[in-house]
Design an enzyme around this catalytic site. Structure first.
Site, PDB file in Angstrom:
ATOM      1  N   ASN A   1      -2.725  19.517   4.979  1.00 26.61           N
ATOM      2  CA  ASN A   1      -3.165  18.336   5.729  1.00 26.61           C
ATOM      3  C   ASN A   1      -2.855  18.530   7.201  1.00 26.61           C
ATOM      4  O   ASN A   1      -1.701  18.794   7.575  1.00 26.61           O
ATOM      5  CB  ASN A   1      -2.426  17.093   5.236  1.00 26.61           C
ATOM      6  CG  ASN A   1      -2.906  16.646   3.878  1.00 26.61           C
ATOM      7  OD1 ASN A   1      -3.624  17.355   3.200  1.00 26.61           O
ATOM      8  ND2 ASN A   1      -2.504  15.452   3.486  1.00 26.61           N
TER       9      ASN A   1
ATOM     10  N   ASP B   1      -6.582   9.871   2.033  1.00 26.03           N
ATOM     11  CA  ASP B   1      -5.243  10.342   2.409  1.00 26.03           C
ATOM     12  C   ASP B   1      -4.235   9.192   2.257  1.00 26.03           C
ATOM     13  O   ASP B   1      -4.479   8.079   2.743  1.00 26.03           O
ATOM     14  CB  ASP B   1      -5.309  10.801   3.872  1.00 26.03           C
ATOM     15  CG  ASP B   1      -4.045  11.484   4.339  1.00 26.03           C
ATOM     16  OD1 ASP B   1      -3.342  12.081   3.507  1.00 26.03           O
ATOM     17  OD2 ASP B   1      -3.782  11.430   5.564  1.00 26.03           O
ATOM     18  N   HIS B   2      -3.117   9.442   1.574  1.00 26.29           N
ATOM     19  CA  HIS B   2      -2.035   8.448   1.439  1.00 26.29           C
ATOM     20  C   HIS B   2      -2.515   7.082   0.967  1.00 26.29           C
ATOM     21  O   HIS B   2      -2.165   6.047   1.578  1.00 26.29           O
ATOM     22  CB  HIS B   2      -1.272   8.289   2.766  1.00 26.29           C
ATOM     23  CG  HIS B   2      -0.469   9.495   3.138  1.00 26.29           C
ATOM     24  ND1 HIS B   2       0.717   9.826   2.524  1.00 26.29           N
ATOM     25  CD2 HIS B   2      -0.703  10.483   4.057  1.00 26.29           C
ATOM     26  CE1 HIS B   2       1.185  10.956   3.061  1.00 26.29           C
ATOM     27  NE2 HIS B   2       0.336  11.377   3.979  1.00 26.29           N
TER      28      HIS B   2
ATOM     29  N   GLY C   1       3.340  14.724  12.220  1.00 28.52           N
ATOM     30  CA  GLY C   1       3.344  14.603  13.680  1.00 28.52           C
ATOM     31  C   GLY C   1       4.049  15.750  14.393  1.00 28.52           C
ATOM     32  O   GLY C   1       4.346  16.794  13.808  1.00 28.52           O
TER      33      GLY C   1
ATOM     34  N   GLY D   1       1.869  17.187   6.780  1.00 24.12           N
ATOM     35  CA  GLY D   1       2.568  17.466   8.031  1.00 24.12           C
ATOM     36  C   GLY D   1       2.268  18.877   8.503  1.00 24.12           C
ATOM     37  O   GLY D   1       3.165  19.632   8.889  1.00 24.12           O
TER      38      GLY D   1
END
Ligand code: 13P
Ligand code: ZN
Length: 288
Positions: A230, A80-81, A179, A209
């Site tokens: 995600n 991820d990222h 978040g 998100g």
């Protein structure tokens, strides 16, 4: 079992549902995702962020892969990222079969240059690549990154980006933030923009998100081109809220098998609910 990511997303994209990609930051979360996926007969993606790898160490990935191999449902393991080539190479060495390169804060041309380089390397060894165009937002409490102001993905640019980078999936900025949203922050997912991107690019799209959004919007996104969602904060919140309560209720208990199970159960229920919401529940049969 571990399942090829490009293939997995092709199936969810074609059948108009999304597979949840859940961030694991300890072994309990691995159990949560595998148990929920098996209970719902759903495919699932386990993903790990570079900051989570820093916390857990490379050996943890061996454990994750073993747990996934034993699972009765199709699963993929995703970085991820990823921020750098070195993040990506570390993931490939550890056995991830899918990576994200996130150069979304760079200029359009630089994002393409960096992403192409990763695609060339990853595709040589059969690893799928996700990249991001536009920037998603960021709320306090998430370490996943993002920007103060969302830079929405432009559908025309998206086609150019996909054609020039040859990525397998595209993360799009259509209104979400990482978040939990502050009560005062207005937010919504732009389904029309999503449809315009989908109609142009024709490859599986990814929604970052995934936590704390309107369920009707998540459902619509899953049916209109988003093939991977995600999700981290909602699951972690369910787990840690319940764990905090158990620790308060049982101040003199130190055995993990006494203190932790209620938290694991709360997170497993939440993930199972998300699998229903994303439309992946009951879909494992499509993969065999
Ligand atoms: P949330 O924490 O909002 O679920 O976002 C997760 C994510 O996008 C990981 O890449
Ligand atoms: Zn993200």
């Amino acid at each position: 079992m571990i399942y090829d990511m490009a293939q997995l997303l092709k199936i969810s994209y074609t059948n108009r549902f999304a597979v949840g990609a859940f961030n694991v930051a300890n072994s309990e979360f691995v159990k949560v995702v595998v148990d929920a996926a098996e209970a719902k007969n759903s495919p699932a993606i386990i993903q790990i962020h570079p900051l989570e790898i820093e916390l857990l160490g490379d050996a943890f990935v061996t454990y994750v892969r073993e747990a996934m191999n034993r699972a009765r449902v199709p699963m993929a393991l995703h970085l991820d990222h990823g921020g750098t080539l070195s993040d990506v190479l570390r993931a490939i060495r550890n056995g991830f079969n899918s990576v994200m390169i996130d150069a979304s804060r760079e200029s359009f041309e630089e994002n393409i240059r960096i992403t192409r380089q990763i695609v060339e390397v990853a595709h040589m060894v059969g690893v799928a690549v996700e990249a991001e165009l536009g920037t998603i937002g960021s709320n306090a409490g998430s370490g996943e990154g993002g920007t103060e102001e969302i830079l929405y993905t432009d559908p025309k640019q998206a086609l150019d980006f996909v054609q020039r980078t040859k990525i397998d999936s595209l993360a799009v900025a259509i209104g979400t933030s990482h978040g939990i949203y502050p009560a005062t922050k207005e937010h919504s997912i732009q389904i029309d923009r999503l449809k315009a991107i989908r109609d142009r690019v024709g490859i599986p799209l990814v929604l970052h998100g995934g936590s704390d959004n309107a369920e009707s919007e998540i459902r619509a996104a899953s049916q209109n081109g988003i093939a991977k969602i995600n999700l981290a904060t909602d699951m972690k919140r369910a787990f840690f809220r319940r764990l905090r309560q158990s620790l308060n209720d049982l101040p003199n208990d130190y055995e993990a098998f006494i203190v932790v199970p209620e938290a694991t159960k709360a997170a497993t229920e939440l993930v199972g609910h998300k699998m229903e919401l994303f439309g992946s529940s009951g879909k494992a049969k499509l993969f065999f």
